[in-house]
Scaffold this motif. Structure first.
Motif, PDB file in Angstrom:
ATOM      1  N   ILE A 163       0.836  -1.202   0.000  1.00 57.65           N
ATOM      2  CA  ILE A 163       0.000   0.000   0.000  1.00 57.65           C
ATOM      3  C   ILE A 163       0.869   1.250   0.000  1.00 57.65           C
ATOM      4  N   HIS A 164       1.952   1.244   0.784  1.00 61.84           N
ATOM      5  CA  HIS A 164       2.854   2.396   0.770  1.00 61.84           C
ATOM      6  C   HIS A 164       3.496   2.579  -0.604  1.00 61.84           C
ATOM      7  N   ARG A 165       3.798   1.461  -1.266  1.00 62.35           N
ATOM      8  CA  ARG A 165       4.480   1.549  -2.564  1.00 62.35           C
ATOM      9  C   ARG A 165       3.523   1.837  -3.716  1.00 62.35           C
ATOM     10  N   TRP A 166       2.391   1.123  -3.773  1.00 66.61           N
ATOM     11  CA  TRP A 166       1.504   1.204  -4.933  1.00 66.61           C
ATOM     12  C   TRP A 166       0.218   1.996  -4.684  1.00 66.61           C
ATOM     13  N   GLY A 167      -0.095   2.300  -3.445  1.00 61.25           N
ATOM     14  CA  GLY A 167      -1.250   3.128  -3.127  1.00 61.25           C
ATOM     15  C   GLY A 167      -2.578   2.518  -3.550  1.00 61.25           C
ATOM     16  N   ALA A 168      -3.361   3.296  -4.298  1.00 61.19           N
ATOM     17  CA  ALA A 168      -4.705   2.884  -4.706  1.00 61.19           C
ATOM     18  C   ALA A 168      -4.676   1.638  -5.586  1.00 61.19           C
TER      19      ALA A 168
ATOM     20  N   PHE B 297      -6.243  -3.988  -6.564  1.00 59.88           N
ATOM     21  CA  PHE B 297      -5.834  -5.372  -6.809  1.00 59.88           C
ATOM     22  C   PHE B 297      -6.316  -6.290  -5.695  1.00 59.88           C
ATOM     23  N   LEU B 298      -6.115  -5.887  -4.432  1.00 62.51           N
ATOM     24  CA  LEU B 298      -6.544  -6.709  -3.299  1.00 62.51           C
ATOM     25  C   LEU B 298      -8.054  -6.908  -3.288  1.00 62.51           C
ATOM     26  N   ALA B 299      -8.797  -5.884  -3.706  1.00 63.68           N
ATOM     27  CA  ALA B 299     -10.256  -6.003  -3.752  1.00 63.68           C
ATOM     28  C   ALA B 299     -10.709  -6.927  -4.873  1.00 63.68           C
ATOM     29  N   PHE B 300      -9.940  -7.003  -5.961  1.00 61.50           N
ATOM     30  CA  PHE B 300     -10.320  -7.828  -7.113  1.00 61.50           C
ATOM     31  C   PHE B 300      -9.969  -9.303  -6.928  1.00 61.50           C
ATOM     32  N   GLN B 301      -8.804  -9.586  -6.363  1.00 58.52           N
ATOM     33  CA  GLN B 301      -8.336 -10.974  -6.277  1.00 58.52           C
ATOM     34  C   GLN B 301      -9.145 -11.730  -5.215  1.00 58.52           C
ATOM     35  N   PRO B 302      -9.311 -13.055  -5.416  1.00 65.44           N
ATOM     36  CA  PRO B 302     -10.154 -13.820  -4.493  1.00 65.44           C
ATOM     37  C   PRO B 302      -9.401 -14.580  -3.390  1.00 65.44           C
ATOM     38  N   ILE B 303      -8.080 -14.508  -3.343  1.00 63.49           N
ATOM     39  CA  ILE B 303      -7.312 -15.361  -2.434  1.00 63.49           C
ATOM     40  C   ILE B 303      -7.147 -14.736  -1.044  1.00 63.49           C
ATOM     41  N   ILE B 304      -6.578 -13.550  -0.993  1.00 64.14           N
ATOM     42  CA  ILE B 304      -6.325 -12.885   0.294  1.00 64.14           C
ATOM     43  C   ILE B 304      -7.617 -12.195   0.733  1.00 64.14           C
ATOM     44  N   PRO B 305      -8.092 -12.470   1.951  1.00 65.85           N
ATOM     45  CA  PRO B 305      -9.295 -11.763   2.416  1.00 65.85           C
ATOM     46  C   PRO B 305      -9.027 -10.256   2.436  1.00 65.85           C
ATOM     47  N   PHE B 306      -9.947  -9.479   1.871  1.00 65.87           N
ATOM     48  CA  PHE B 306      -9.680  -8.047   1.764  1.00 65.87           C
ATOM     49  C   PHE B 306      -9.632  -7.364   3.123  1.00 65.87           C
TER      50      PHE B 306
END
Length: 198
Positions: free
Chosen positions: A130-135, A140-149
């Motif tokens: 988040i510090h590196r890529w921000g929004a 990406f985290l909201a789109f992918q299904p593996i890591i719980p958002f």
């Protein structure tokens, strides 16, 4: 403490098993929701607004929970998308999900030490993203299904990402994900109509 190769594979297998279970549970629940809609036998065109509101409310409530997957939202989305507009169903789900994730954001903002210790590697890694890529990281985290958002929301809060960046990025990731889910789910249901009683 780092994991051995066999421990990592065991985690991956467990995660895959949970994902398969959630997908099967979603289709089974969707089947029963569809049967319920068919049994009511009302002129469904008059109830589109109510259906979208139910999708919004269910995804809102499901996303208010922190680190507790609630597999009811997807079957409701699939049942509604079969009868009404899938794109509007996905929009209502993404909107409810986005607003619901504010709870994780505030949990992280209030103090990540309450939720996670310093040695929780995933949280640290996501916070670095988040510090590196921000929004872009949030989308990406909201789109992918593996890591719980929920972890991403808490990391964004802990990183003090402005809400004005967090919410649009979150919606930008959730809406395409829900579009994919509803169109894929409805397509699969239409491929196997005998399973659904048609």
């Amino acid at each position: 403490m780092s994991l051995t190769k066999s421990e990592r594979w065991l985690r991956i297998i467990k995660l895959a098993g949970v994902l398969v279970f959630l997908i099967l549970a979603s289709f089974i629940l969707s089947y029963f929701f569809q049967k319920l809609i068919d049994a009511v036998n009302l002129p469904i065109d008059n109830y589109a607004f109510l259906a979208y509101f139910i999708v919004f409310a269910v995804t809102l409530i499901a996303n208010l929970t922190v680190i507790a997957p609630v597999p009811v939202a997807i079957p409701v989305c699939l049942a509604v998308a079969q009868c009404w507009n899938p794109a509007l169903t996905a929009f209502a789900a993404a909107l409810g999900g986005t607003i619901g994730e504010i709870s994780g954001y505030f949990a992280g903002y209030a103090g990540r030490k309450i939720a996670f210790s310093d040695d929780f590697i995933s949280m640290n890694r996501i916070e670095q993203w988040i510090h590196r890529w921000g929004a872009w990281a949030i989308a990406f985290l909201a789109f992918q299904p593996i890591i719980p958002f929920d972890i991403g929301g808490m990391a964004a809060g802990a990183a003090h990402m402005p809400m004005s960046k967090f919410l649009p990025a979150l919606f930008a990731g959730k809406y395409p994900k829900y579009l994919f889910i509803v169109y894929t789910g409805v397509g699969l249901i239409n491929i196997f109509p005998k399973l659904w009683g048609d």
